[in-house]
Design an enzyme around this catalytic site. Structure first.
Site, short mmCIF file in Angstrom:
data_model
loop_
_atom_site.label_atom_id
_atom_site.label_comp_id
_atom_site.label_asym_id
_atom_site.label_seq_id
_atom_site.Cartn_x
_atom_site.Cartn_y
_atom_site.Cartn_z
N HIS A 154 13.15 36.15 -19.64
CA HIS A 154 14.50 35.67 -20.17
C HIS A 154 14.10 37.05 -21.83
CE1 HIS A 154 15.05 31.93 -18.31
NE2 HIS A 154 15.47 32.55 -17.93
N GLU A 172 14.28 36.57 -24.79
CA GLU A 172 12.96 36.03 -25.90
C GLU A 172 11.83 36.77 -24.98
OE1 GLU A 172 15.24 34.74 -24.22
OE2 GLU A 172 15.27 32.35 -24.48
N ARG A 176 36.92 43.96 -13.81
CA ARG A 176 36.40 43.25 -12.55
C ARG A 176 34.66 44.23 -13.21
NH1 ARG A 176 40.20 47.23 -7.90
NH2 ARG A 176 41.90 46.74 -8.73
N ASP A 206 50.38 47.18 -0.72
CA ASP A 206 49.66 47.67 -1.50
C ASP A 206 48.50 48.75 -1.19
OD1 ASP A 206 52.06 47.01 -3.38
OD2 ASP A 206 50.33 46.18 -4.18
N LEU A 231 40.48 46.91 -4.48
CA LEU A 231 39.73 46.36 -5.29
C LEU A 231 38.10 46.42 -4.74
CD1 LEU A 231 41.87 43.37 -2.85
CD2 LEU A 231 42.43 44.63 -4.96
N SER A 258 45.82 32.54 5.96
CA SER A 258 45.97 32.08 6.43
C SER A 258 46.09 32.66 7.83
CB SER A 258 47.17 31.37 6.82
OG SER A 258 47.41 30.69 5.15
N GLU A 262 44.55 39.07 -8.89
CA GLU A 262 45.12 39.90 -9.18
C GLU A 262 45.98 39.73 -7.83
OE1 GLU A 262 43.53 43.80 -10.03
OE2 GLU A 262 41.35 43.14 -9.65
N1 LIG Z 1 51.57 44.00 -10.71
C1 LIG Z 1 50.49 43.16 -10.79
O1 LIG Z 1 49.63 43.17 -11.02
C2 LIG Z 1 50.01 43.32 -9.28
C3 LIG Z 1 49.26 42.71 -8.08
C4 LIG Z 1 49.39 42.11 -7.24
C5 LIG Z 1 50.66 42.56 -6.19
N2 LIG Z 1 50.92 42.83 -7.05
C6 LIG Z 1 52.87 42.68 -6.15
O2 LIG Z 1 52.80 41.56 -5.68
C7 LIG Z 1 53.85 41.83 -4.09
C8 LIG Z 1 53.24 40.81 -3.44
O3 LIG Z 1 53.19 39.59 -3.63
P1 LIG Z 1 53.51 38.66 -2.74
O4 LIG Z 1 53.96 37.29 -3.42
O5 LIG Z 1 54.41 39.10 -1.25
O6 LIG Z 1 52.27 38.27 -1.90
P2 LIG Z 1 50.19 38.09 -2.23
O7 LIG Z 1 50.63 36.61 -3.40
O8 LIG Z 1 50.10 38.92 -2.37
O9 LIG Z 1 49.95 37.08 -0.83
C9 LIG Z 1 51.12 36.21 -1.04
C10 LIG Z 1 50.56 35.28 0.42
O10 LIG Z 1 49.08 34.86 0.26
C11 LIG Z 1 48.75 34.04 1.65
N3 LIG Z 1 48.03 33.06 1.24
C12 LIG Z 1 46.89 32.08 1.71
N4 LIG Z 1 46.91 31.63 1.04
C13 LIG Z 1 47.67 31.43 0.30
C14 LIG Z 1 48.17 30.87 -1.12
N5 LIG Z 1 47.21 29.02 -1.27
N6 LIG Z 1 48.86 30.63 -2.10
C15 LIG Z 1 49.19 31.31 -1.27
N7 LIG Z 1 49.69 32.27 -0.78
C16 LIG Z 1 48.60 32.32 0.20
C17 LIG Z 1 50.20 33.91 2.39
O11 LIG Z 1 50.21 34.73 3.88
P3 LIG Z 1 49.63 33.60 4.71
O12 LIG Z 1 50.98 32.27 4.44
O13 LIG Z 1 50.50 34.24 6.02
O14 LIG Z 1 48.57 32.98 4.68
C18 LIG Z 1 51.26 34.43 0.98
O15 LIG Z 1 52.26 35.26 2.06
C19 LIG Z 1 53.47 43.34 -4.13
O16 LIG Z 1 54.85 44.32 -4.44
C20 LIG Z 1 52.79 43.76 -5.01
O17 LIG Z 1 52.94 45.23 -5.08
C21 LIG Z 1 51.58 43.67 -8.08
#
Ligand SMILES: NC(=O)c1ccc[n+]([C@@H]2O[C@H](COP(=O)([O-])OP(=O)(O)OC[C@H]3O[C@@H](n4cnc5c(N)ncnc54)[C@H](OP(=O)(O)O)[C@@H]3O)[C@@H](O)[C@H]2O)c1
Length: 387
Positions: free
Chosen positions: A54, A56, A198, A214, A218, A237, A313
Site C-alpha cells: 500500500h 502508506e 480509455r 466504423d 477500440l 446478439s 462509446e
Molecule cells: N460520434 C460518436 O461518438 C459515435 C460513437 C459510436 C458510433 N457512432 C455512430 O453510430 C452509428 C452506429 O449506431 P447504431 O445505433 O447503428 O449502432 P450501435 O448502437 O453501435 O449498435 C447497435 C446494435 O447493437 C446490437 N445490440 C446488442 N445488444 C444490444 C442492446 N442491449 N441494446 C442495443 N443494441 C444492442 C444490436 O444488434 P443485434 O440486434 O444484431 O444484436 C444493435 O443493432 C454509426 O453511424 C457510428 O458512426 C458515433
C-alpha cells in the site's frame, strides 16, 4: 486544517494516486506523502495492484526512522483489516506517525471508519475531509464497484452542436482506414482526451452497429502502461461481427483475450470459430422486449470479471439502451462547433426516448471542459457513493 502548505502536500498525494491510472484496478487509487517532524517530505508512495504494498507502507519504507513524529498525507483512509496485505494502521502506529491527514473515508461500507478509529485509539491525531471532492471523484469507479458490485459506467459520445453523432450511414463518404465512416466529429485534442479516458477505464463497450459502420480498433492509445489490457466489449446478439474487422484482426494478432462479445442467439459454428481465434464469446438470455442481451446482466457479468469501470462509446442504439437501463453513472459528451442537420443523421441516442421533460435523464453536478474549439459536458446521472 487550513494550512496552505498542508493542502499542497495532500494535493501531492492525490497527484501520486493519479499516476496509478491503469495500474490499481480493481483496487482504489492511493497516493501517500509523509512529512517528518520538521515538516519536510521524507517519503512518498503510490499503490499499484502488482506492487501489492500500500502507498502508506511504501512511504514509510522510504522515510525510515524519519517517519517518527511525522504526518501522513493520504487521499484515502488507511485500512485496519487484513486483506492482500497486513493492516496499514498497525504499521503507521509502530512507525510513530503522529498525525494522519486524509481526504476521505474508505467507500467500502464494511470497513469505512475503522482505520481512523484504530489510529485515534492509539493516540494518532486524525483529520478528514480536506480536498474531499477531488478524492471522491478520483475513486468514483471503486466506490460504485465496492458498494454495489457494479462497474461505474461513463456514457461518452462525440457530437455536433445539434446532437448528431454521424451523418446518414448510406450517404457517408468513405474515409481513410482508421477513421469513422462519416469522418471525425471532434478535433485531435478532444480525441487525445478520449484516449486518456480509455486509459482510466477497465473496459469499453460498443454495439455491433458501430463495428459494422466504423470498423474501429477500440484500443487504449494513451501510450501509458496498464496492468490489464483494456477489455473491448461488443454487444452483438447474432454475431454479426465481421472476421475481417480491424477489431477481430487485432485480437487474433495480439492474443490478449481482450475482446469479449455478448450474444443471445448466435450460430454455434460461428461462435466456436471466433473462440478458436481467441475471441471470448458469452451467451446471455435474450430480453423479451428486443431479443438482445440485457445491459444490466452484461454489467453484472463484467463486475464478476473484476471490471470496475466501463466507458460506453455508442452508437445510437446502445446509447439509448444505456440511458433507458438507468445504469449510467456519468456522461462525458464532447461537442464540436459543427451543425450536421438532416433527419437521416444519427442522433446521440435512438430508441423511443423519454416521453416527457419530467422523465428526461437529469444530469447533475455539471462541469464544462474546453478542448480548443471543441468542448465537453461532464455530469452525473447517479451518485456512485449512493445506495
Ligand atoms: N460520434 C460518436 O461518438 C459515435 C460513437 C459510436 C458510433 N457512432 C455512430 O453510430 C452509428 C452506429 O449506431 P447504431 O445505433 O447503428 O449502432 P450501435 O448502437 O453501435 O449498435 C447497435 C446494435 O447493437 C446490437 N445490440 C446488442 N445488444 C444490444 C442492446 N442491449 N441494446 C442495443 N443494441 C444492442 C444490436 O444488434 P443485434 O440486434 O444484431 O444484436 C444493435 O443493432 C454509426 O453511424 C457510428 O458512426 C458515433
Amino acid at each position: 486544517m487550513a494550512d496552505h502548505g498542508e493542502e499542497q502536500l495532500l494535493q501531492r498525494a492525490l497527484e501520486l494516486a493519479r499516476q496509478a491510472f491503469g495500474l490499481a484496478s480493481p483496487n482504489p487509487y492511493v497516493g501517500a506523502v509523509i512529512a517528518g517532524a520538521d515538516g519536510n517530505v521524507v517519503g512518498t508512495g503510490i499503490y499499484t495492484y502488482t506492487g501489492r504494498k500500500h502507498a502508506e507502507i511504501l512511504a514509510l519504507e522510504a522515510a525510515g526512522e524519519k517517519a517518527r513524529g511525522g504526518t501522513l498525507y493520504i487521499n484515502l483512509e488507511p485500512h485496519a483489516h487484513q486483506g492482500r496485505t497486513p493492516p496499514c494502521t498497525d504499521a503507521l502506529i509502530a512507525a510513530g506517525i503522529h498525525r494522519v491527514v486524509a481526504s476521505m473515508a474508505d467507500p467500502n461500507p464494511k470497513v469505512s471508519g475503522r482505520g481512523f478509529q484504530q489510529l485515534r485509539a492509539a493516540g494518532v491525531q486524525v483529520e478528514v475531509g480536506q480536498l474531499e471532492e477531488q478524492a471522491r471523484q478520483l475513486n468514483e469507479a471503486f466506490a460504485r464497484y465496492i458498494r454495489q458490485g457494479m462497474p461505474f459506467v461513463t456514457l461518452k459520445a462525440a457530437m455536433t452542436l445539434d446532437g448528431k453523432i454521424a451523418p446518414p450511414p448510406a450517404e457517408a463518404l468513405a474515409g481513410a482506414e482508421g477513421t469513422p465512416a462519416g469522418g471525425w466529429v471532434t478535433s485531435e485534442i478532444a480525441r487525445a482526451h478520449v484516449q486518456e479516458q480509455r486509459h482510466q477505464n477497465d473496459a469499453l463497450l460498443v454495439g455491433a452497429g458501430t463495428i459494422l459502420s466504423d470498423n474501429p480498433l477500440l484500443t487504449d492509445r494513451s501510450g501509458r502502461p496498464r496492468r490489464r489490457p483494456l477489455l473491448r466489449v461488443i454487444l452483438d446478439s447474432r454475431l454479426r461481427l465481421p472476421l475481417d474487422s480491424r477489431l477481430v484482426e487485432s485480437a487474433i494478432k495480439d492474443q490478449k483475450s481482450d475482446v469479449l462479445v455478448f450474444c443471445s442467439s448466435a450460430d454455434p459454428a460461428k461462435k466456436s470459430q471466433f473462440e478458436r481465434l481467441g475471441i471470448r464469446i458469452e451467451t446471455l438470455p435474450a430480453a423479451e422486449a428486443d431479443g438482445r442481451p440485457d445491459l444490466g446482466a452484461i454489467l453484472r457479468r463484467l463486475a464478476e470479471l473484476e471490471i470496475t469501470s466501463v466507458m460506453i462509446e455508442g452508437g445510437a442504439a446502445v446509447n439509448w439502451a444505456a440511458l433507458a437501463s438507468n445504469l449510467v453513472d456519468k456522461v462525458f459528451l464532447y461537442y464540436a462547433p459543427k451543425i450536421l442537420a438532416g433527419t437521416g443523421s444519427i442522433p446521440f441516442a435512438a430508441g423511443t426516448g423519454f416521453r416527457h421533460m419530467s422523465q428526461a435523464a437529469q444530469v447533475k453536478n455539471v462541469h464544462l471542459h474546453r478542448f480548443g474549439e471543441d468542448f465537453a459536458v461532464e455530469g452525473y446521472l447517479r451518485d456512485p457513493y449512493g445506495e
